[in-house]
Design a protein around this motif. Structure first.
Motif, PDB file in Angstrom:
ATOM      1  N   THR A  38       0.829  -1.206   0.000  1.00 53.02           N
ATOM      2  CA  THR A  38       0.000   0.000   0.000  1.00 53.02           C
ATOM      3  C   THR A  38       0.861   1.253   0.000  1.00 53.02           C
ATOM      4  N   GLY A  39       2.070   1.124   0.569  1.00 45.93           N
ATOM      5  CA  GLY A  39       2.999   2.249   0.536  1.00 45.93           C
ATOM      6  C   GLY A  39       3.450   2.534  -0.897  1.00 45.93           C
ATOM      7  N   ILE A  40       3.691   1.456  -1.667  1.00 45.77           N
ATOM      8  CA  ILE A  40       4.193   1.648  -3.029  1.00 45.77           C
ATOM      9  C   ILE A  40       3.072   2.056  -3.981  1.00 45.77           C
ATOM     10  N   TRP A  41       1.940   1.416  -3.821  1.00 47.62           N
ATOM     11  CA  TRP A  41       0.783   1.718  -4.689  1.00 47.62           C
ATOM     12  C   TRP A  41      -0.273   2.449  -3.862  1.00 47.62           C
ATOM     13  N   PRO A  42      -0.242   3.780  -3.795  1.00 48.47           N
ATOM     14  CA  PRO A  42      -1.187   4.497  -2.924  1.00 48.47           C
ATOM     15  C   PRO A  42      -2.634   4.342  -3.399  1.00 48.47           C
ATOM     16  N   ASN A  43      -2.855   4.155  -4.712  1.00 48.95           N
ATOM     17  CA  ASN A  43      -4.232   4.093  -5.216  1.00 48.95           C
ATOM     18  C   ASN A  43      -4.726   2.653  -5.332  1.00 48.95           C
ATOM     19  N   LEU A  44      -4.193   1.780  -4.431  1.00 52.42           N
ATOM     20  CA  LEU A  44      -4.477   0.350  -4.497  1.00 52.42           C
ATOM     21  C   LEU A  44      -5.978   0.062  -4.439  1.00 52.42           C
ATOM     22  N   SER A  45      -6.687   0.727  -3.519  1.00 46.63           N
ATOM     23  CA  SER A  45      -8.085   0.353  -3.258  1.00 46.63           C
ATOM     24  C   SER A  45      -8.999   0.710  -4.418  1.00 46.63           C
ATOM     25  N   THR A  46      -8.530   1.535  -5.355  1.00 44.84           N
ATOM     26  CA  THR A  46      -9.391   1.901  -6.481  1.00 44.84           C
ATOM     27  C   THR A  46      -9.245   0.948  -7.659  1.00 44.84           C
ATOM     28  N   GLN A  47      -8.329  -0.012  -7.573  1.00 46.24           N
ATOM     29  CA  GLN A  47      -8.074  -0.926  -8.685  1.00 46.24           C
ATOM     30  C   GLN A  47      -9.079  -2.081  -8.682  1.00 46.24           C
ATOM     31  N   PRO A  48      -9.247  -2.773  -9.847  1.00 40.17           N
ATOM     32  CA  PRO A  48     -10.078  -3.986  -9.854  1.00 40.17           C
ATOM     33  C   PRO A  48      -9.503  -5.041  -8.905  1.00 40.17           C
ATOM     34  N   PRO A  49     -10.346  -5.965  -8.422  1.00 39.99           N
ATOM     35  CA  PRO A  49      -9.910  -6.899  -7.370  1.00 39.99           C
ATOM     36  C   PRO A  49      -8.675  -7.718  -7.745  1.00 39.99           C
TER      37      PRO A  49
END
Lengths: 510, 309
Positions: free
Chosen positions: B123-134
């Motif tokens: 989550t540190g590397i990919w800040p927009n993780l939660s907006t991506q497809p599952p």
């Protein structure tokens, strides 16, 4: 024109370990291309001197000159850089690695394994030393392992090759092949320092000899001129004792009978025993000749009780069926066993001599109500040390602190001290120096003269012809019928041993 | 589509569960191949977990946290090395003491850091993780440490069997006396192997507290160090088997959660046993050949070395 400086010159070497002077003012000079023998009994300081030359140990005093230049040899790497190669008595190979990997480890960083393999094959062809670079060392016979060690040394183009008792593990044919290689190296200008106490080999091979005794220089000689007797006396520092055979008893009762013993080996590359029959009578010494690996280990195991025979009647000790019994039960019947390996099977390296004496002698009055009679045990150990002139710091000396020959004398003494009816002796004088070997042979003959049966398994034909009443040959797991020693010859026994050896030789291409 | 999602989820979860075992296991494999048995893996992992966590929270950089964790593991390994290699203490006893020390010391220094929330590395590397497809979300959970763990078995295998340094390492573990006689510095090589093992254990521990969980709690390694140790032995010191064993253990651990989720009528305690049972059975079956075992086992394992002239 001045002659070239000697390849190696040691002057006044002194090396002290704790309380003993292992080397005391030793000088040694080896010329270029010379095959030089280093002679001496076990504990005379040969190994220490060699360790100093190879940089494993450092001298406390004295100088080393290499081709006229004074040098200090700090470690084995420095020795190898100078051009010293060494073939160890106990091979310095890694069992789980391949031949090529082992050689790579001894060479320092040089190219890939593939390149090295080509170089190994090149040297192997040039000197007729058959080795297969891709094989794992634990599959190899001792002779093959030694060839690997030699090839490893030769790849470094050594100018001095040290061989520490190289033939003690070889068949006569393999030894002959080795001599050919050494003579060839010598002709090419490589010096050889050859350590051995087989005097006939030294006479055949070496052109100069240095003799050590008790850490000091005992003298030098030309082995091509000196007799074996002279060299032996220089080594032991006195007249050579002569073993003599007391008159054998007539027709005693059978004390060990083997009938139609057939048994698979339980090791993957072992030899199957086939239909072995043998009768040993009281007062007799029977010798079993043959090259190791022809079923000796298996036969001794079956006789001593380390392996039980399928048919209890196949082995009888003093008339009792004993095939199903373990070693302790057979010992109770009167059978004693001197195994081939001194430390590990014959004795415990970490135990003092008193406890090593107790190991097999305990049923003979050394234990009362489950408790050890310390006084009696100490007296027993002291008695063995005295009777067999065992060189040890005392009865509390650990097994590992004794030299091989002295440990063997102690083990022989321990087994004979219990007055066995039957004694099995496996290679009793292997790696033992002359004085001790004569003492051990004498003890075996005295035991037979006192009415016990003795079975000796040995590769040393001279020894068997000296002490035995009958000689049989074990080859490929089959035992030839015992022949009276006077009615057979070394050649005849050699031929019986040969059937299998000839095939081995072809395979090795020596 | 749903099946693919589940398959990806299981794959990702397996890789994540196997990562600490792979890292610690391969560190210990190198240590043991040099002939040293360090039973302190659990302790070194705990030190890595706590120091890695504290370092990351204090500096805000997981990279610094991971490096500190490796240093902490190596520092503890250095203590082990001094005791067993220089002072020739018994390796088994010292290793056990190291674990006990690690458990206690990590708890002590970590006591005021319990319950602090931390972003996972991913989550540190990919800040927009939660907006991506599952599926993308799942795959992004595979952070760089997981990918490192994927590479480690190949690197170690190549190192051990294809490089000169690896050959020397095996030689020292096989017979230190022969290696010494040939002029190799047994003690120095063993120190390096022990330090490498410590650093890898520290990294494995930090992965647990920085990415897998991610948080710090006392004794959070929960026996994974012991599993890694057992895997090394059961894999007969072979990199391929060790990688396989770690993956298998990770997979059965995940499968056991899935089974519980599916409402399988089995006692949860029995299910919790499964990963251990399955891993041991499989590895014992593939490694029961005695000759192979003899070939691969470092013959000098656990034996102290003293260079006597």
């Amino acid at each position: 024109m001045a002659s070239p400086p000697p390849r190696l010159r040691l002057t006044g070497i002194v090396k002290r370990y704790a309380s003993t002077l292992a080397n005391d003012g030793v000088n040694l000079t080896v010329g270029p291309g010379e095959i030089h023998a280093l002679l001496g009994e076990n504990g005379a300081g040969k190994s220490t001197l060699v360790k100093i030359i190879y940089g494993v140990a450092r001298p406390d005093a004295g100088t080393i000159e290499w081709e006229g230049q004074p040098v200090t040899i700090a470690d084995p790497n420095a020795a190898r850089r100078l051009g010293v190669g060494m073939v160890f008595q106990h091979f310095s190979l890694f069992e789980s690695l391949t031949v090529a990997e082992n050689i790579a480890l001894g060479l320092g960083a040089t190219g890939s394994i593939a390149e090295l393999t080509a170089r190994i094959q090149d040297v192997s062809r040039r000197y007729g030393l058959a080795v297969e670079p891709g094989r794992h060392v634990h599959h190899l016979s001792v002779g093959e392992r030694q060839r690997v060690e030699i090839v490893r040394c030769l790849l470094q183009s050594p100018r001095l090759l040290i061989m520490d008792e190289p033939t003690s593990v070889l068949t006569p044919q393999e030894a002959e092949g080795l001599f050919g290689v050494l003579r060839r190296l010598s002709a090419e200008g490589c010096s050889v320092l050859y350590i051995s106490h087989k005097l006939e080999e030294i006479k055949a091979l070496c052109e100069n000899a240095t003799v050590l005794r008790g850490g000091r220089l005992a003298g030098g000689c030309d082995p091509r001129v000196a007799t074996e007797q002279q060299m032996a006396e220089m080594m032991i520092g006195g007249a050579l004792p002569v073993a003599h055979r007391p008159a054998p008893l007539r027709e005693g009762k059978p004390c060990l009978e083997v009938s139609k013993l057939t048994m698979e080996s339980d090791e993957p590359f072992g030899t199957t025993l086939r239909d072995i029959s043998l009768q040993l009578r009281d007062g007799q010494i029977i010798g079993i000749a043959g090259v190791a690996g022809n079923g000796q280990k298996e036969l001794l195991g079956a006789l001593a009780g380390e392996r039980r025979t399928p048919d209890a009647a196949a082995v009888k000790v003093c008339g009792t069926d004993a095939g199903h019994m373990g070693p302790t039960a057979r010992r109770k019947l009167g059978l004693s066993f001197i195994p081939e390996e001194r430390l590990g099977r014959g004795a415990v390296a970490e135990f003092p001599l008193t406890e090593n004496g107790l190991l097999t002698a305990y049923p003979h009055g050394f234990v009362r109500a489950g408790l050890i009679r310390t006084g009696a045990v100490q007296k027993y150990a002291a008695g063995i040390i005295k009777r067999f002139a065992v060189k040890a710091s005392g009865i509390d000396a650990r097994g590992s602190s004794l030299s091989g020959g002295n440990m063997q004398k102690f083990i022989v003494g321990r087994e004979i001290g219990t007055n066995p009816r039957v004694l099995l002796a496996a290679h009793p004088t292997w790696g033992v120096d002359i004085g001790a070997a004569i003492a051990i042979r004498q003890a075996l003959m005295d035991l037979a003269a006192a009415g016990s049966g003795v079975l000796v398994v040995s590769e040393d034909l001279a020894e068997l012809f000296e002490i035995c009443d009958f000689i049989a040959v074990l080859s490929g797991g089959r035992l030839s019928p015992p022949k009276p020693t006077r009615q057979t010859t070394v050649e005849e026994v050699g031929l019986l041993m040969g059937g299998r050896m000839a095939a081995q030789e072809m395979a090795h291409g020596v | 589509m749903h099946e693919v999602e589940i398959a990806v989820a299981i794959l990702v979860a397996t890789m994540r569960a196997a990562t600490p075992l792979v890292l610690a296991g391969f560190g210990e494999l190198i240590t043991e191949r040099s002939g040293v048995l360090n039973l302190g893996v659990e302790g070194m992992m705990l030190m890595g977990a706590s120091i890695g966590f504290i370092g990351t929270v204090a500096t805000g950089s997981p990279v610094i946290g991971l490096l500190l964790a490796m240093l902490a593991g190596a520092a503890l390994a250095l203590v082990f090395g001094v005791l067993t290699l220089s002072l020739m203490a018994n390796q088994v006893a010292t290793g056990l003491a190291l674990t006990i020390f690690g458990v206690g010391f990590s708890a002590l220094i970590g006591v005021s850091w319990i319950g602090i929330p931390l972003q996972g590395i991913a989550t540190g590397i990919w800040p927009n993780l939660s907006t991506q497809p599952p599926i993308i979300q799942q795959l992004m959970l595979l952070d760089p440490v997981v990918w490192l763990a994927v590479l480690v078995p190949f690197i170690v295998h190549r190192f051990i069997y294809r490089t000169r340094a690896g050959l020397v390492l095996r030689a020292v573990g096989e017979s230190h006396d022969v290696a010494h006689a040939l002029g190799y510095s047994v003690i120095r090589i063993r120190y390096l192997a022990v330090l490498f093992g410590g650093a890898m254990s520290g990294l494995a521990g930090a992965y647990l507290s920085l990415a897998y969980t991610p948080m710090w709690s006392e004794n959070m390694v929960a026996g994974r160090g012991w599993i890694a140790l057992a895997l090394v032995v059961f894999s007969t010191w072979k990199p391929a088997y060790l990688a396989l064993g770690s993956l298998l253990f990770g997979f059965v651990t995940i499968a056991q959660f899935q089974a519980a989720g599916l409402g399988l009528a089995l006692s949860p305690h029995l299910l919790a046993m499964l990963p251990y049972l399955a891993t041991i059975v499989v590895l014992v079956l593939i490694s029961r050949d005695a000759t192979r075992l003899k070939l691969n086992a470092p013959a000098a394992l656990g034996r102290p070395f003293h260079a006597s002239a």
